[in-house]
Write a protein that holds these residues in place. Structure first.
Motif, mmCIF file in Angstrom:
data_model
loop_
_atom_site.group_PDB
_atom_site.id
_atom_site.type_symbol
_atom_site.label_atom_id
_atom_site.label_comp_id
_atom_site.label_asym_id
_atom_site.label_seq_id
_atom_site.Cartn_x
_atom_site.Cartn_y
_atom_site.Cartn_z
ATOM 1 N N UNK A 297 -7.327 -6.734 -4.110
ATOM 2 C CA UNK A 297 -6.468 -7.766 -3.520
ATOM 3 C C UNK A 297 -4.994 -7.356 -3.604
ATOM 4 N N UNK A 298 -4.593 -6.823 -4.751
ATOM 5 C CA UNK A 298 -3.209 -6.388 -4.953
ATOM 6 C C UNK A 298 -2.846 -5.232 -4.019
ATOM 7 N N UNK A 299 -3.718 -4.246 -3.947
ATOM 8 C CA UNK A 299 -3.433 -3.084 -3.097
ATOM 9 C C UNK A 299 -3.373 -3.474 -1.627
ATOM 10 N N UNK A 300 -4.274 -4.339 -1.209
ATOM 11 C CA UNK A 300 -4.263 -4.774 0.190
ATOM 12 C C UNK A 300 -2.972 -5.514 0.539
ATOM 13 N N UNK A 301 -2.464 -6.285 -0.401
ATOM 14 C CA UNK A 301 -1.226 -7.017 -0.114
ATOM 15 C C UNK A 301 0.000 -6.111 -0.179
ATOM 16 N N UNK A 302 -0.028 -5.101 -1.034
ATOM 17 C CA UNK A 302 1.127 -4.213 -1.194
ATOM 18 C C UNK A 302 1.156 -3.057 -0.200
ATOM 19 N N UNK A 303 0.011 -2.615 0.249
ATOM 20 C CA UNK A 303 -0.029 -1.426 1.100
ATOM 21 C C UNK A 303 0.616 -1.681 2.467
ATOM 22 N N UNK A 304 0.591 -2.911 2.915
ATOM 23 C CA UNK A 304 1.216 -3.225 4.202
ATOM 24 C C UNK A 304 2.740 -3.179 4.116
ATOM 25 N N UNK A 305 3.279 -3.165 2.907
ATOM 26 C CA UNK A 305 4.730 -3.113 2.711
ATOM 27 C C UNK A 305 5.268 -1.688 2.556
ATOM 28 N N UNK A 306 4.395 -0.703 2.607
ATOM 29 C CA UNK A 306 4.843 0.687 2.462
ATOM 30 C C UNK A 306 5.673 1.077 3.671
ATOM 31 N N UNK A 307 6.820 1.624 3.399
ATOM 32 C CA UNK A 307 7.719 2.109 4.460
ATOM 33 C C UNK A 307 7.972 3.591 4.224
ATOM 34 N N UNK A 308 7.790 4.373 5.287
ATOM 35 C CA UNK A 308 8.012 5.811 5.202
ATOM 36 C C UNK A 308 9.040 6.193 6.257
ATOM 37 N N UNK A 309 10.006 6.970 5.837
ATOM 38 C CA UNK A 309 11.082 7.369 6.737
ATOM 39 C C UNK A 309 10.563 8.330 7.801
ATOM 40 N N UNK A 310 11.172 8.263 8.959
ATOM 41 C CA UNK A 310 10.787 9.157 10.057
ATOM 42 C C UNK A 310 11.035 10.618 9.718
ATOM 43 N N UNK A 311 11.985 10.862 8.861
ATOM 44 C CA UNK A 311 12.333 12.243 8.513
ATOM 45 C C UNK A 311 11.352 12.863 7.521
ATOM 46 N N UNK A 312 10.379 12.089 7.044
ATOM 47 C CA UNK A 312 9.403 12.581 6.076
ATOM 48 C C UNK A 312 8.533 13.664 6.725
ATOM 49 N N UNK A 313 8.439 14.802 6.056
ATOM 50 C CA UNK A 313 7.682 15.922 6.630
ATOM 51 C C UNK A 313 6.182 15.814 6.360
ATOM 52 N N UNK A 314 5.787 15.173 5.270
ATOM 53 C CA UNK A 314 4.372 15.037 4.934
ATOM 54 C C UNK A 314 4.049 13.557 4.714
ATOM 55 N N UNK A 315 3.652 12.896 5.784
ATOM 56 C CA UNK A 315 3.400 11.458 5.739
ATOM 57 C C UNK A 315 2.204 11.131 4.849
ATOM 58 N N UNK A 316 1.167 11.957 4.916
ATOM 59 C CA UNK A 316 -0.025 11.717 4.101
ATOM 60 C C UNK A 316 0.307 11.723 2.613
ATOM 61 N N UNK A 317 1.094 12.698 2.189
ATOM 62 C CA UNK A 317 1.502 12.790 0.783
ATOM 63 C C UNK A 317 2.347 11.577 0.387
ATOM 64 N N UNK A 318 3.216 11.125 1.273
ATOM 65 C CA UNK A 318 4.058 9.963 0.980
ATOM 66 C C UNK A 318 3.204 8.696 0.819
ATOM 67 N N UNK A 319 2.175 8.558 1.644
ATOM 68 C CA UNK A 319 1.283 7.400 1.524
ATOM 69 C C UNK A 319 0.540 7.446 0.192
ATOM 70 N N UNK A 320 0.036 8.631 -0.167
ATOM 71 C CA UNK A 320 -0.684 8.791 -1.438
ATOM 72 C C UNK A 320 0.235 8.468 -2.608
ATOM 73 N N UNK A 321 1.460 8.960 -2.580
ATOM 74 C CA UNK A 321 2.407 8.691 -3.662
ATOM 75 C C UNK A 321 2.664 7.194 -3.797
ATOM 76 N N UNK A 322 2.772 6.498 -2.673
ATOM 77 C CA UNK A 322 2.987 5.050 -2.720
ATOM 78 C C UNK A 322 1.768 4.314 -3.257
ATOM 79 N N UNK A 323 0.571 4.748 -2.902
ATOM 80 C CA UNK A 323 -0.652 4.140 -3.432
ATOM 81 C C UNK A 323 -0.710 4.325 -4.944
ATOM 82 N N UNK A 324 -0.350 5.518 -5.410
ATOM 83 C CA UNK A 324 -0.357 5.787 -6.848
ATOM 84 C C UNK A 324 0.692 4.936 -7.571
#
Length: 118
Positions: free
Chosen positions: A71-98
């Motif tokens: 429940x917590x992850x589902x509510x927080x994951x929609x708030x993840x913001x990644x900058x357009x200049x990010x070169x590795x989006x997948x890694x940024x998403x994983x880091x935010x999940x962690x």
């Protein structure tokens, strides 16, 4: 990487990949897709990548087993913001999940639930 090595690094791999989620649960579907994608693209000669893969395996196992964390992850994951200049989006998403998982652990160890016996 061979499947034996993946199973050694990710003991919950089979459970996560074969999880039966509800058809309308798009977040779980995407999380499993991200998990598989990251495991297949990780550089296993890099210690940081191996550490992230192990942590992600633990986090998704917790996600599948713990309703409150899901429940917590589902509510927080929609708030993840990644900058357009990010070169590795997948890694940024994983880091935010962690980070969300670390914050969840911090918050749940601070709150003591006392059962009320009647």
């Amino acid at each position: 990487m061979s499947s034996e090595n993946i199973l050694r690094i990710c003991p919950h791999f089979q459970k996560i990949v074969n999880f039966n989620y509800q058809k309308d649960d798009m977040i779980t579907k995407k999380l499993i897709y991200i998990y598989r994608d990251f495991i297949s693209k990780a550089n296993y000669s890099n210690a940081t990548d191996v550490k992230m893969v192990r942590e992600l395996d633990v986090v998704l196992d917790k996600y599948l087993d713990d309703y409150l964390f899901r429940k917590e992850l589902k509510s927080e994951i929609v708030n993840i913001r990644i900058k357009r200049s990010c070169s590795d989006i997948l890694r940024a998403i994983i880091e935010n999940i962690l980070k969300i998982f670390d914050q969840y652990l911090y918050n749940t160890t601070r709150i003591i639930n006392i059962a009320r016996w009647i």
